[in-house]
Write an enzyme that holds these catalytic residues in place. Structure first.
Site, short mmCIF file in Angstrom:
data_model
loop_
_atom_site.label_atom_id
_atom_site.label_comp_id
_atom_site.label_asym_id
_atom_site.label_seq_id
_atom_site.Cartn_x
_atom_site.Cartn_y
_atom_site.Cartn_z
N GLN A 37 0.83 -1.20 0.00
CA GLN A 37 0.00 0.00 0.00
C GLN A 37 0.86 1.26 0.00
O GLN A 37 2.06 1.21 0.27
CB GLN A 37 -0.91 0.00 1.23
CG GLN A 37 -0.16 -0.10 2.55
CD GLN A 37 -1.02 -0.59 3.69
OE1 GLN A 37 -2.24 -0.45 3.69
NE2 GLN A 37 -0.39 -1.17 4.71
N TYR A 67 -10.27 5.88 19.35
CA TYR A 67 -10.40 4.61 18.65
C TYR A 67 -9.63 3.50 19.33
O TYR A 67 -10.17 2.41 19.59
CB TYR A 67 -9.92 4.78 17.21
CG TYR A 67 -9.89 3.50 16.42
CD1 TYR A 67 -11.05 2.99 15.83
CD2 TYR A 67 -8.70 2.79 16.25
CE1 TYR A 67 -11.02 1.81 15.10
CE2 TYR A 67 -8.66 1.61 15.53
CZ TYR A 67 -9.82 1.13 14.94
OH TYR A 67 -9.79 -0.05 14.23
N ASP A 92 0.37 0.45 13.80
CA ASP A 92 0.81 1.67 14.48
C ASP A 92 1.11 1.45 15.95
O ASP A 92 1.77 2.27 16.58
CB ASP A 92 -0.25 2.77 14.33
CG ASP A 92 -1.62 2.34 14.84
OD1 ASP A 92 -1.82 2.29 16.07
OD2 ASP A 92 -2.49 2.03 14.00
N GLY A 144 -2.53 -12.54 8.47
CA GLY A 144 -3.32 -12.94 9.63
C GLY A 144 -4.17 -14.17 9.39
O GLY A 144 -4.39 -14.97 10.30
N ASP A 161 -7.72 -4.76 14.00
CA ASP A 161 -7.63 -3.32 13.74
C ASP A 161 -7.33 -3.14 12.26
O ASP A 161 -6.17 -3.09 11.85
CB ASP A 161 -6.54 -2.70 14.61
CG ASP A 161 -6.36 -1.22 14.37
OD1 ASP A 161 -7.23 -0.61 13.72
OD2 ASP A 161 -5.34 -0.66 14.82
N SER A 162 -8.37 -3.07 11.45
CA SER A 162 -8.19 -3.06 10.00
C SER A 162 -8.56 -1.71 9.41
O SER A 162 -9.23 -0.89 10.03
CB SER A 162 -9.07 -4.14 9.36
OG SER A 162 -10.45 -3.77 9.46
N SER A 163 -8.13 -1.52 8.17
CA SER A 163 -8.59 -0.36 7.41
C SER A 163 -9.97 -0.67 6.84
O SER A 163 -10.58 -1.69 7.16
CB SER A 163 -7.58 -0.03 6.30
OG SER A 163 -7.28 -1.17 5.54
N ASP A 164 -10.48 0.21 5.99
CA ASP A 164 -11.83 0.06 5.48
C ASP A 164 -11.92 -1.06 4.44
O ASP A 164 -10.91 -1.48 3.88
CB ASP A 164 -12.29 1.39 4.86
CG ASP A 164 -12.43 2.48 5.91
OD1 ASP A 164 -13.29 2.33 6.79
OD2 ASP A 164 -11.67 3.46 5.86
#
Length: 289
Positions: A37, A67, A92, A144, A161-164
């Site tokens: 990405q 969050y 992060d 994962g 904890d993922s992105s969209d």
């Protein structure tokens, strides 16, 4: 740099058509494409350092605690005694930081596919990556899905904890992924995942809640407010294999003094209960899930 024009970053994406969050940029700290990405870190004028993946804000130093605390503490305080926790994603480091505030947790395992996210967070987001040196943490850089297939019935809590749901993260919102997480849980285990925005993604939320209520003894949607996420709100999908779980009633509560000791800025036992109180339009839509 296409993402930044006239000194402003704007988060334009088809997942939230017709709207965009913009932040004024003081300095670009890092911009590089990883194997997976586009990775951008910039210093903003009012929100501190900002992590952006594929053009989408992942966190800012000013509001990340909302969050991170909620996705971690909602499941952990819903479990009577979590010992071993798995984090999928969360490069992060913020979720790991929050998990390790629980003295009952003996071991945290993190599986993050993109090492560059870990590395730039250590360099530019030290407050979120603060616990990456913990002896309780074991890190795996990799997929994962593959990791969980090899670790059945092992974890008390799993946090994704993922992105969209666009691109690489799309499969993390499918029933097969939740089944995989369920298989990796101990008999009374709990999962917590990024559950999208009630203002933008109601159909997806309802779909996920419907199949999770088939898969698990209990499944619920909770939410938090956070200014730099689309529409200022993000939700969480909470699922439990334990028929005794009541997500809106924390299994372990904390006093204000204990919350101070844990350096909690958003989460409290009262906020935990309130997170499951949904607006009427959401209640009505999800009542048939």
């Amino acid at each position: 740099m296409d993402l930044i024009k006239n000194g402003w970053f704007s988060e334009i994406n088809n997942l939230w058509p017709g709207q965009a969050m913009s932040l004024e940029v003081e300095e670009v700290l890092h911009h590089e494409r990883s194997e997976y990405q586009d990775v951008l870190v910039f210093k903003s004028k009012t929100y501190g350092n900002v992590l952006v993946l594929d053009g989408v804000i992942q966190l800012t130093e000013r509001d990340e605690f909302s969050y991170q605390e909620m996705i971690a503490h909602l499941p952990l305080f819903s479990h009577p005694n979590p010992k071993k926790v798995l984090v999928i994603g969360g490069g992060d480091g913020g979720v790991v930081r929050e998990i390790l505030k629980h003295s009952c947790v003996d071991e945290v395992v993190q599986c993050e596919i993109d090492k560059m996210v870990i590395d730039v967070s250590k360099k530019y987001l030290p407050s979120t990556a603060a616990c990456y040196s913990s002896r309780k943490l074991t890190q795996h850089v990799g997929d994962g899905f593959a990791f969980m297939r090899e670790h059945k019935r092992e974890f008390d809590v799993i946090i994704t904890d993922s992105s969209d749901p666009d691109g690489p993260a799309e499969s993390l919102f499918e029933e097969s992924y939740y089944q995989l997480m369920k298989d990796a849980l101990k008999p009374n285990g709990i999962i917590s995942t990024q559950g999208e925005c009630m203002w933008l993604h109601m159909a997806l939320i309802k779909k996920m809640l419907t199949f999770n209520r088939r898969l698990f003894a209990h499944a619920d949607y909770a939410f938090t407010t956070i200014p730099t996420y689309p529409s200022g709100q993000i939700g969480f999908m909470l699922c439990s294999c334990n028929p005794e779980t009541k997500f809106n009633v924390p299994a372990r509560t904390i006093t204000s003094e204990e919350a101070d000791t844990m350096d909690l800025k958003y989460y409290s036992s009262e906020v935990h209960r309130a997170a499951f109180v949904l607006p009427r339009f959401v209640q009505k839509e999800l009542s048939s899930a």
